[in-house]
Structures are given as structure tokens and as C-alpha cells.
Motif scaffolding. Structure first.
Motif, short mmCIF file in Angstrom:
data_model
loop_
_atom_site.label_atom_id
_atom_site.label_comp_id
_atom_site.label_asym_id
_atom_site.label_seq_id
_atom_site.Cartn_x
_atom_site.Cartn_y
_atom_site.Cartn_z
N TYR A 1 -76.54 18.48 -13.08
CA TYR A 1 -76.27 17.04 -13.05
C TYR A 1 -75.98 16.49 -14.44
O TYR A 1 -76.47 15.44 -14.83
CB TYR A 1 -77.43 16.28 -12.39
CG TYR A 1 -77.78 16.81 -11.03
CD1 TYR A 1 -76.95 16.59 -9.94
CD2 TYR A 1 -78.93 17.58 -10.84
CE1 TYR A 1 -77.26 17.10 -8.69
CE2 TYR A 1 -79.26 18.08 -9.58
CZ TYR A 1 -78.42 17.84 -8.52
OH TYR A 1 -78.73 18.36 -7.29
N GLY A 2 -75.17 17.24 -15.19
CA GLY A 2 -74.75 16.78 -16.50
C GLY A 2 -75.74 16.98 -17.62
O GLY A 2 -75.47 16.61 -18.76
N ARG A 3 -76.88 17.59 -17.33
CA ARG A 3 -77.91 17.74 -18.36
C ARG A 3 -77.56 18.81 -19.39
O ARG A 3 -77.99 18.73 -20.54
CB ARG A 3 -79.23 18.13 -17.70
CG ARG A 3 -79.96 17.02 -16.97
CD ARG A 3 -81.36 17.53 -16.62
NE ARG A 3 -82.16 16.51 -15.97
CZ ARG A 3 -82.60 16.60 -14.73
NH1 ARG A 3 -82.27 17.65 -14.00
NH2 ARG A 3 -83.35 15.66 -14.20
N ARG A 4 -76.80 19.84 -18.98
CA ARG A 4 -76.66 21.01 -19.85
C ARG A 4 -75.20 21.39 -20.00
O ARG A 4 -74.43 21.44 -19.05
CB ARG A 4 -77.44 22.19 -19.24
CG ARG A 4 -78.91 21.90 -19.10
CD ARG A 4 -79.61 22.89 -18.18
NE ARG A 4 -79.64 24.23 -18.74
CZ ARG A 4 -80.36 25.21 -18.22
NH1 ARG A 4 -81.07 25.01 -17.13
NH2 ARG A 4 -80.36 26.41 -18.77
N SER A 5 -74.83 21.68 -21.24
CA SER A 5 -73.55 22.31 -21.54
C SER A 5 -73.79 23.80 -21.73
O SER A 5 -74.92 24.26 -21.83
CB SER A 5 -72.95 21.71 -22.81
OG SER A 5 -72.75 20.33 -22.67
N VAL B 1 -72.17 21.46 -10.96
CA VAL B 1 -71.41 21.92 -12.12
C VAL B 1 -70.43 20.84 -12.56
O VAL B 1 -70.19 20.66 -13.75
CB VAL B 1 -70.68 23.24 -11.79
CG1 VAL B 1 -69.66 23.60 -12.88
CG2 VAL B 1 -71.68 24.37 -11.63
N PHE B 2 -69.88 20.11 -11.59
CA PHE B 2 -69.04 18.95 -11.87
C PHE B 2 -69.63 17.74 -11.18
O PHE B 2 -69.84 17.76 -9.96
CB PHE B 2 -67.61 19.15 -11.35
CG PHE B 2 -66.92 20.40 -11.85
CD1 PHE B 2 -66.82 20.65 -13.22
CD2 PHE B 2 -66.36 21.30 -10.98
CE1 PHE B 2 -66.18 21.79 -13.68
CE2 PHE B 2 -65.72 22.44 -11.42
CZ PHE B 2 -65.63 22.70 -12.79
N CYS B 3 -69.94 16.67 -11.92
CA CYS B 3 -70.41 15.43 -11.28
C CYS B 3 -69.85 14.21 -11.99
O CYS B 3 -70.54 13.21 -12.19
CB CYS B 3 -71.93 15.38 -11.19
SG CYS B 3 -72.80 15.32 -12.76
N GLY C 1 -68.94 16.22 -16.13
CA GLY C 1 -68.24 17.47 -15.89
C GLY C 1 -67.09 17.31 -14.92
O GLY C 1 -67.19 16.56 -13.94
N HIS C 2 -65.97 17.99 -15.21
CA HIS C 2 -64.78 17.88 -14.37
C HIS C 2 -63.89 19.10 -14.57
O HIS C 2 -64.09 19.89 -15.50
CB HIS C 2 -63.99 16.62 -14.75
CG HIS C 2 -63.39 16.70 -16.13
ND1 HIS C 2 -64.04 16.19 -17.25
CD2 HIS C 2 -62.24 17.27 -16.60
CE1 HIS C 2 -63.30 16.43 -18.32
NE2 HIS C 2 -62.21 17.10 -17.96
#
Length: 600
Positions: free
Chosen positions: A132-136, A40-42, A50-51
Motif C-alpha cells: 500500500y505504498g509503504r515500501r519501494s 503493488v500498484f495503488c 505505484g503505477h
């Protein structure tokens, strides 16, 4: 504002997942379902990954530490306006104590902000990015909570003040005065399953209960040796890297952190290697916490299954999954632009012949806690010994998991010898007369071959593989395993050459040309020096190696011997195992306690 790079991060854990929080109060890594699940955060691997940060507005200075005997992190920010603390923890199940911690953790990240002095302006930024940052995801208010759903994953934010939402991000500005306390909670649940009820409510009181849970676990450990604070911290880290429902221990909390900045040796370490698992059991034996040996060995027996002459699997997912096929994540730039980013690890396909020895040796050390052996564990150990009989002559990928070619690695042969030696020591508890005779004969033949083929007279040392002229720090396992005493002339010569050629500033590389010093190998050298009777030099080297840990006592896989920067996946179980084992070897050298060497 300095975030401190990789070493600037602290570890949070709940027995099923891990989060990393940096010096600036930013959660940069969290895979909430379990260690090896999508993130979810990377932000650790990409600025846009994500953070979730909570910190003072403007300039601040930082001091942080774990609450004693826990993995709950308290960060104190000091500003021109005053001081404020943020206490972060992944919650344990309400009331979980002792060895039950982590079994039913609710998947909740709690952050408690408390004013210490003055009135401090604060800012909060929440930016979940899934897979891994692919989806919002859309942020939706529901019953006073901010809900984000992306496919199978839902996270729900509870905040003590109104949040401003902009697309898939939320933020807030607020002030904190002396004694004021504000609690933020982020809860994970599978989208299409009902969440487990959380009796704690997930707030500040729940965080206090989590602190009590960790301390109850630590109370079961009564390590009596040198460096007690470092050993207790390392034992907590190993527990933090344990997937409690199964007992599997992951090699590290992260994936794709590079061995060399800008390099491509970036692997996923969020899996359970049998070698790491066995070494962890030995380290917990030293740290005075072997009481769960039967349950944990039961996991190994279940994960491996019946061997029936097949190669022993070397690693698994945390619930025993065997297929860990590697795939590349193209959407992330990688830590410090070090590509590629991987999920999965192709090492699962490898043959590594030392693994049976690691498992049987761990069982031997914990034998009084495994007595009587269950039928499943007994069958596993017998099968591993039989595997060593039939496979010790074969080449393999070695413990460093070479991907170019198989070789006759010395450490692998020593591992086979260890498997056979410990099986023979078990005696009739493990095998009948015919089996013991077979294991004994193969052990002796393995030993003779290692002594003959492993020594390179031109180099004047035992080298990494038969017929090789390349030094390799893995041969330091020979005295640690009890294969040869560290005082043996050839072993002394080998240790001396490794010091001369592979060591810089007390930090040991695995081989010449290795880009970083390998922390575990550095602690192996400490053990070898202690076993050779060089206590003062061993103690000085221990202090030097332990000093590369960050301010929280956490160690990565490697360290740059020139800059001291930590490299590789973080925190690394291997490194903390090495610290515990070296600390005990120094204790044994000065007190006469049982050594870690020789399979005691």
C-alpha cells in the motif's frame, strides 16, 4: 488528458486477483497475490502509490472495449501521428477452460502494444510500490529481466526494449509502426517460494490463450432474456470477482473508495460476505450458470463450520479466514483525499440476522443442482434455520452494517422469515416432522410480528426498523423475497413513498440523507415495479439505472444522483447482481418465465 475518475477504470481479473486500468493506460490498482493482499500498484488511492502506464506521448483520444466475452481489455489510442492499441490481461493458466479458469492462474499481467496506423511515439513508466505504498524496492537486472523484491513479494518485468532505471522506477520511450507488436510482462511470485512453472511463457500467445479461456467460460452461459449484453457482462464481472481456488466472491475489487468524496465512510470490500455470495449464486442461476453450486456451497459450509448455536459469521477472507480486524493505512491520502484508508473490515464482528435467509434461499433456488444434499450442506442449512428460530426476535446491525447501535431492522426480520420459509419448503429433504413444525411455527410468528410492528401508520409505509419513522430502501426486499406481493395495498404505498422521498432521476438512496444513490436499491425498485405489473415504468427505470455504468458496463456501489459520478468500491458485485436480477424480472413480466420474487 482525461482519466475519467473512478468510472474511467476497467477491470482485469484472473480468478485470484484484480487490476484496474484507466483511460490513460495506467494500471492504478493490483494486489497480485490475491484480492485482499497488499498492493503493488495503488495509485487509485494516492498519486505516489505505484503505477504502470503505457501510452502515447502527447495528446491522444481513447476508445476501449473488452474483447468479446472476456475480461481482456483493448484500448485504442488515436494521435496526430497515427493509432496504436494496448491489450491488457491478467493471464489464466495455460489451457484453462470452462469452470477451471482461475484455479491455477500464474499471477502475470501482460500488456501487448500493437501499431494500427502511422508511427506513434510511446512512453512507458513503471513504478512499483509495495504494501500500500509503504515500501519501494531496488530494481535489479537479472538474466535480462528487471526484478523488484520487497520482503515477501517479488515482481519481474520482461520488456521488449532497454529500460532506463532511476532508483525504484523504470521508463522507456519507443515508437510503434503499423503491424508492429511489443509485449510487456509483469510476473508476481512469493519471494521465498519457487514459482509455479508457466508453460505459456507469459507473452502475447499466452494472452490469446487467456482470451480463449474466458470465452470457454462464457460459452457455458446461455441466458435467454432481456438485456442479454448487460447480463453477460455482469456475469463476467461476478466471475472476475470470484476467488476461484475456494469459490468465494468478493464484494468489490477495492478498498476505501468513498461513498462521498472527502467523506470517511471508506471501507475494505475485498472480502466475501455470505449475503453477497448467496445473491451472486442467485444471479448466476438467472444467467444460466449454476453448475458449480455444490462446490460453492461446500465452500460456505467449510468457511462457516459447525454453528453449534453461535451467531452466524457474516463474512470471511477469500480462503475462509474469519479475523478481518481493521487497520488504518496512514501512508495513503485516499481517493480524492478521502481518508481514512482501511485494510480489514470490522463488520466481521457484527450480527446480521438476514444472512441465514440469504443462504437458504440461494440453496432453494439451486436445489436441483444440490440434490442430493451432502451431509455438510444439509447440516449447514438446518443449523441456519435453527438459528433463525432462536434469533429472529433479537436486534442486529442490519444489512447496511450500522456501527452506532443495534436495532430491530425490518429487512433482517424478513431475512429470518425467508430462512424459515425456505427450510419448510425443503421439507423432509432438510428436516424431520418435529423440525418442520418448529420452523413453520416460528415462520408464522415472524410474519405476524413484521406485519404488526413494521408498518408505521403515521408514515403510511413499512419503515426501516420497528418503531422507526425512517424510510429505508431495504424494505423493497419484502416482495422480492415473496414475503408480500408488490400489489398489496401497504406494499404499494411503501413503494410509492420510496419513489417520492428517496428517488431522484430514477436512482434510489437507502435513506433520506444518504449521500449517494445505492445502485442495488435502484434495481430493487425496478423489480418491485415489475412485480406490481408496472412493466413500462420498470423498463424505463432499468434503462436509466443501467446507463450509469461506465463505457465498459462496470458499476460501482453508488452514484451521485446529481452529477452521475460513480462512488464507492468498484466494481461492486451487489450492483451487477441487481442488474441481472432486474433484467430477469422484466423478462418474467413480459414472458411468463419464473420470477425472481417469491423464492421460486
Amino acid at each position: 488528458m482525461v482519466t475519467g475518475g473512478l468510472a474511467g477504470h476497467g477491470l482485469l481479473a484472473d480468478g485470484r486477483s484484480a487490476a484496474l486500468v484507466d483511460l490513460a493506460g495506467s494500471v492504478n490498482w493490483w494486489c497480485p497475490e490475491r484480492f485482499d493482499a497488499p498492493s503493488v500498484f495503488c495509485r487509485l488511492l494516492d498519486a505516489s502509490g505505484g503505477h504502470w502506464w503505457i501510452r502515447p506521448s502527447g495528446h491522444f483520444e481513447v476508445h476501449r472495449d473488452y474483447l468479446p466475452d472476456t475480461l481482456v481489455l483493448r484500448t485504442v489510442f488515436r494521435t496526430e501521428h497515427g493509432a496504436v492499441s494496448v491489450t491488457d490481461g491478467l493471464l489464466l493458466a495455460g489451457g484453462a477452460r470452462g469452470h477451471d479458469i482461475g484455479l491455477r492462474s500464474p499471477g502475470i499481467l501482460a500488456r501487448v502494444v500493437e501499431g494500427i496506423s502511422g508511427t506513434v511515439p510511446m512512453e512507458m513508466s513503471y513504478c512499483p510500490r509495495f504494501e500500500y505504498g509503504r515500501r519501494s524496492a531496488y530494481l535489479v537486472w537479472r538474466d535480462g529481466k528487471l526484478v523488484a523484491t520487497s520482503g515477501p513479494t517479488t515482481v519481474t518485468m520482461t520488456a521488449p526494449m532497454p529500460l532506463s532505471c532511476d532508483g525504484s522506477e523504470a521508463s522507456a520511450r519507443f515508437v510503434v509502426g503499423p503491424g508492429q507488436r511489443e509485449t510487456f510482462v509483469l510476473a508476481y511470485r512469493p519471494t521465498y517460494h519457487e514459482p509455479e512453472p508457466d508453460p505459456t511463457g507469459g507473452g502475447g500467445d499466452a494472452l490469446a490463450d487467456t482470451v480463449a479461456g474466458w470465452r470457454s467460460w462464457a460459452a457455458h452461459h446461455d441466458y435467454q432474456g432481456r438485456y442479454p449484453e448487460q447480463v453477460r457482462r455482469s456475469a463476467l464481472v461476478l466471475q472476475g470477482l470470484t476467488y476461484a481456488p475456494s469459490g468465494a466472491v468478493v464484494a468489490a475489487a477495492t478498498t476505501s473508495l468513498p461513498e462521498k468524496l472527502g467523506g470517511d465512510r471508506n471501507y475494505d470490500y475485498r472480502y466475501a460476505w455470505l449475503r453477497d455470495f448467496s445473491l451472486t449464486l442467485r444471479a448466476l442461476w438467472i444467467a444460466a450458470c449454476p453448475t458449480e453450486a455444490s462446490r460453492l456451497f461446500g465452500w460456505v459450509a467449510s468457511a462457516v463450520g459447525r454453528i453449534d448455536g453461535q451467531p452466524v459469521p457474516i463474512m470471511f477472507g477469500v480462503e475462509g479466514e474469519r479475523d478481518l480486524t481493521e487497520r488504518r493505512i496512514e501512508t495513503l491520502r485516499g481517493y480524492a483525499d478521502s481518508r481514512p484508508v482501511w485494510v480489514g473490515n470490522e463488520a466481521w464482528r457484527q450480527r446480521q440476522l438476514d444472512v441465514p435467509g440469504e443462504v437458504i434461499d440461494a440453496a432453494w433456488r439451486l436445489r436441483e443442482y444440490l440434490d442430493p444434499l451432502t451431509p455438510e450442506i444439509r447440516d449447514l442449512l438446518r443449523s441456519l434455520a435453527d438459528q433463525a428460530v432462536t434469533s429472529w426476535r433479537e436486534p442486529d446491525a442490519g444489512m447496511w452494517e450500522a456501527r452506532d447501535a443495534q436495532r430491530h431492522y425490518l429487512s433482517s426480520k424478513v431475512g429470518c422469515w425467508t430462512a424459515l420459509d425456505r427450510a419448510v419448503r425443503f421439507g423432509e429433504r432438510l428436516g424431520g416432522a418435529e423440525e418442520l413444525a418448529r420452523w413453520s411455527a416460528a415462520r408464522d410468528e415472524t410474519r405476524e410480528t413484521i406485519l404488526r410492528e413494521g408498518w408505521n401508520p403515521q408514515v403510511g409505509a413499512y419503515t426501516g426498523a420497528f418503531g422507526s419513522d425512517r424510510l429505508d430502501a431495504s424494505v423493497l426486499l419484502m416482495p422480492i423475497a415473496g414475503f408480500l406481493p408488490a400489489t398489496d395495498d401497504r406494499m404499494r404505498a411503501t413503494i410509492r413513498l420510496i419513489e417520492e422521498r428517496l428517488t431522484r432521476g430514477g436512482l434510489v438512496r437507502r435513506w433520506e440523507g444518504d449521500p449517494g444513490a445505492f445502485t442495488l436499491c435502484s434495481f430493487w425498485l425496478v423489480q418491485c415495479l415489475a412485480l406490481a405489473g408496472e412493466r413500462d415504468r420498470a423498463a424505463a427505470m432499468f434503462d436509466n439505472v443501467a446507463a450509469v455504468a461506465n463505457d465498459l458496463g462496470l458499476l460501482a456501489e453508488q452514484v451521485d444522483p446529481y452529477t452521475g459520478e460513480q462512488l464507492g468500491n468498484f466494481p461492486q458485485a451487489f450492483s451487477h447482481i441487481g442488474l441481472i436480477s432486474a433484467a430477469w424480472e422484466l423478462t418474467a413480466a413480459s414472458t411468463g418465465a419464473a420470477s425472481t420474487g417469491g423464492g421460486n
